[in-house]
Design a protein around this motif. Structure first.
Motif, PDB file in Angstrom:
ATOM      1  N   ALA A   1       9.208 100.688 -11.936  1.00  0.00           N
ATOM      2  CA  ALA A   1       8.408 100.069 -10.877  1.00  0.00           C
ATOM      3  C   ALA A   1       8.606  98.558 -10.832  1.00  0.00           C
ATOM      4  N   ILE A   2       8.897  97.957 -11.982  1.00  0.00           N
ATOM      5  CA  ILE A   2       9.136  96.516 -12.012  1.00  0.00           C
ATOM      6  C   ILE A   2      10.377  96.172 -11.194  1.00  0.00           C
ATOM      7  N   GLY A   3      11.446  96.918 -11.422  1.00  0.00           N
ATOM      8  CA  GLY A   3      12.665  96.689 -10.656  1.00  0.00           C
ATOM      9  C   GLY A   3      12.489  97.014  -9.184  1.00  0.00           C
ATOM     10  N   THR A   4      11.766  98.086  -8.902  1.00  0.00           N
ATOM     11  CA  THR A   4      11.535  98.482  -7.506  1.00  0.00           C
ATOM     12  C   THR A   4      10.756  97.410  -6.761  1.00  0.00           C
ATOM     13  N   ALA A   5       9.671  96.928  -7.378  1.00  0.00           N
ATOM     14  CA  ALA A   5       8.839  95.905  -6.729  1.00  0.00           C
ATOM     15  C   ALA A   5       9.622  94.615  -6.513  1.00  0.00           C
ATOM     16  N   ALA A   6      10.396  94.223  -7.517  1.00  0.00           N
ATOM     17  CA  ALA A   6      11.191  93.007  -7.394  1.00  0.00           C
ATOM     18  C   ALA A   6      12.216  93.142  -6.271  1.00  0.00           C
TER      19      ALA A   6
END
Length: 297
Positions: free
Chosen positions: A275-280
């Motif tokens: 989710a961190i990569g997706t949000a970024a």
């Protein structure tokens, strides 16, 4: 932030079972996208960014030589699952090689040796000088882990007990190292704009921040050979963070900080990492689309 991007980022966090805070900025234009970016948050190992920035700024001002060797006894090292904590013999490394370990492997011993060299006061004063008044180091990594040990009554397994987790000082932003997503992204933007230090010190600082071995969070959102991601993770029970800079081959540069907290106390939670990569990626794509529209106008 456009409503569409905000909705998609919120959904990515919700689907992963986390709450999230995000700040993304175009380093060159100053355009930003945010989500709860001004809430104080425990930084965990993301605070090593502040230590490394302070170290290089201190060196650039002539207060120390980054090639200075440091003797590292085999005993008394800061706890950690990687780096010097796992090694058995006496070692000697330069300050800049310790900085490399602190970023590349999130080495707690290396980070603490750097703090020993410059002092927490210098780390905090550097943040204040850069206008980051809510970015505060309260303790070293060894002291942070001592609070975990004490709050869990010396039982590591207790750190997955929801009742224990609620009382951890390391998760209380009033009692531990802390910052906001906005300030950490602002620090990274300052590093890339040569506002922390200049010349060879600035370039080496950026090079060091590009050495992180972990690619399962922020970098996972940018799986391209020609896109460079420099970052620093941070993890504690229920917390998974990463802050970094994403650089595109067309010259676009974006500083992003993503802080998350999960409801589950599970140690391994791949959906939260992703989710961190997706949000970024959603945030950076929105900034790039906005910039391209502005350029056409």
């Amino acid at each position: 932030m456009t409503p569409t991007a905000r909705t998609r980022i919120t959904r990515a966090f919700t689907d992963a079972g986390v709450t999230g805070r995000l700040h993304a900025t175009d380093i060159d234009t100053g355009a930003t996208l945010t989500l709860d970016a001004d809430l104080d948050t425990p930084t965990a190992s993301v605070h090593k960014l502040c230590v490394i920035a302070a170290l290089y700024r201190h060196a650039a001002h002539g207060h120390l030589d980054l090639r200075q060797p440091v003797d590292i006894p085999a005993e008394g090292r800061s706890p950690g699952a990687t780096g010097l904590a796992t090694m058995r013999d006496t070692a000697r490394l330069s300050l800049r090689d310790l900085a490399t370990l602190a970023v590349a492997l999130s080495d707690n011993t290396a980070a603490d040796l750097l703090i020993d060299a410059i002092g927490l006061d210098t780390v905090n004063r550097t943040m204040t000088d850069l206008g980051l008044h809510r970015t505060i180091a309260v303790h070293t990594m060894r002291e942070l882990y001592a609070t975990l040990h004490d709050d869990a009554h010396g039982t590591p397994a207790a750190l997955t007990d929801p009742t224990v987790v609620t009382r951890l000082r390391a998760l209380d932003p009033t009692r531990t190292n802390r910052s906001t997503a906005r300030e950490i992204a602002t620090l990274l933007a300052a590093i890339w704009r040569d506002e922390v230090c200049t010349g060879t010190h600035a370039q080496e600082l950026r090079d060091v921040l590009g050495l992180q071995a972990w690619s399962h969070r922020l970098a996972a959102g940018f799986p391209f050979d020609d896109v460079r991601v420099s970052g620093k993770t941070g993890s504690l029970p229920t917390l998974r963070h990463e802050a970094g800079v994403v650089e595109y081959p067309d010259g676009g540069r974006y500083a992003v900080a993503v802080f998350t907290r999960s409801a589950a106390t599970t140690v391994t939670l791949p959906a939260a990492d992703r989710a961190i990569g997706t949000a970024a990626r959603i945030a950076v794509d929105a900034l790039r689309a906005s910039g391209q529209e502005g350029a056409r106008e």
